[in-house]
Design an enzyme around this catalytic site. Structure first.
Site, mmCIF file in Angstrom:
data_model
loop_
_atom_site.group_PDB
_atom_site.id
_atom_site.type_symbol
_atom_site.label_atom_id
_atom_site.label_comp_id
_atom_site.label_asym_id
_atom_site.label_seq_id
_atom_site.Cartn_x
_atom_site.Cartn_y
_atom_site.Cartn_z
ATOM 1 N N GLU A 1 0.889 -1.321 -0.083
ATOM 2 C CA GLU A 1 0.054 0.004 -0.176
ATOM 3 C C GLU A 1 0.924 1.091 -0.002
ATOM 4 O O GLU A 1 1.844 1.371 0.732
ATOM 5 C CB GLU A 1 -0.945 -0.060 1.313
ATOM 6 N N ASP B 1 0.301 5.491 0.647
ATOM 7 C CA ASP B 1 -0.868 6.333 1.036
ATOM 8 C C ASP B 1 -0.576 7.815 0.789
ATOM 9 O O ASP B 1 0.664 8.160 1.267
ATOM 10 C CB ASP B 1 -1.011 6.068 2.544
ATOM 11 N N GLU C 1 -2.953 10.513 3.019
ATOM 12 C CA GLU C 1 -4.343 10.876 3.596
ATOM 13 C C GLU C 1 -4.180 12.303 4.158
ATOM 14 O O GLU C 1 -3.130 12.633 4.680
ATOM 15 C CB GLU C 1 -4.256 9.784 5.009
#
Length: 295
Positions: free
Chosen positions: A105, A107, A109
């Site tokens: 993953e 990311d 955010e």
């Protein structure tokens, strides 16, 4: 002689077929959001039309979308206009991920804030299900006033996070030294808007003010100039050093001198957390990549 000529021709044919297979796996997604993605939850809140995706959060539900295809290496970008006003407790997520307990993953955010306070950009990378590699930054502009470009560039050598073409973080491949790197699992692109007031703003001290709902994040101009994941065969196809795999060219193997200057400017002025400096968290046993050059 006859056999050797045929063998040479056969080998050339194999090379041509391989290059064709690689070329066919490269996806140039100049399509709209509505052609590239679908809404996965909160459909009564989210909307897609042409180039535009709108995510909505209220007290009943947030919303999310994901791509139809998975990718391995390339450049994933979108323009995002974040939730304005008092967005404390909300999180707008934009990331790549595979599936399963051993997932990879990458990311972005965006942690909401009380009005007047800067947004926090939370970045992380998971390899084989292991994350704990967070870096956080304040933004140097108001991300709610206009759209800004957020790009994840990912190739066999490094992952780079960009904001408006400025690199803010690099994670290099040290797999040959025992540090896992996301290079064997296809990842789809996800985006969501959800309530995370148990941790997002000042560690959960500031709760979501639902009087400000509905909260709205807007995205447009999604592009995935990337290699389409077709299973294990893509591991070699997408990483091959051939012209069609533009992300493997020397230009993308290391930041330029100017880009390193931009990165240092961001780190020196806007970084607020780096897991590699958190000795208390790891009890002095720092992750091995923290001792290696990333730039």
């Amino acid at each position: 002689m006859f056999m050797s000529v045929n063998m040479a021709q056969f080998e050339k044919l194999l090379v041509v077929l391989f290059l064709c297979a690689v070329a066919s796996s490269i996806v140039m997604v100049d399509a709209t959001f509505s052609k590239s993605m679908y809404i996965t939850w909160g459909s009564q809140h989210a909307s897609m039309q042409g180039e535009d995706l709108q995510l909505v959060l209220d007290k009943t539900s947030g919303s999310a979308a994901q791509t139809k295809k998975a990718f391995l290496f390339g450049s994933i970008e979108s323009r995002i206009k974040l939730v304005p006003g008092n967005s404390a407790g909300t999180v707008t997520a934009y990331y790549l991920s595979s599936t399963g307990s051993q997932h990879d993953e990458i990311d972005f955010e965006f942690l909401g804030n009380i009005s007047g306070q800067p947004y926090i950009v939370h970045t992380n990378i998971f390899t084989l299900g292991n994350g704990s590699r967070e870096q956080q930054f304040y933004l140097w502009f108001d991300p709610t006033a206009d759209f800004h470009n957020y790009t994840i560039h990912w190739n066999p050598v490094e992952v780079v996070w960009y904001i408006d073409s400025i690199p803010i973080r690099v994670y290099r491949n040290y797999e040959n030294e025992g540090v896992a790197f996301p290079n064997k699992q296809g990842m789809k692109v996800y985006t969501s808007l959800w309530n995370a007031d148990d941790w997002a703003t000042r560690g959960g001290l500031v709760k979501t003010n639902w009087n400000g709902a509905p909260f709205i994040a807007r995205l447009n101009h999604f592009r995935a100039r990337a290699c389409k994941w077709n299973g294990a065969i893509s591991i070699n196809q997408c990483s091959s050093n051939i012209p069609a795999n533009w992300w493997t060219s020397p230009t993308y193997k290391q930041l330029s001198y100017a880009q390193q200057g931009q990165l240092n400017w961001v780190r020196n002025n806007y970084m607020i957390y780096d897991y590699c400096r958190d000795t208390k968290r790891f009890h002095g046993q720092m992750p091995p990549e923290c001792f290696k050059s990333q730039f």
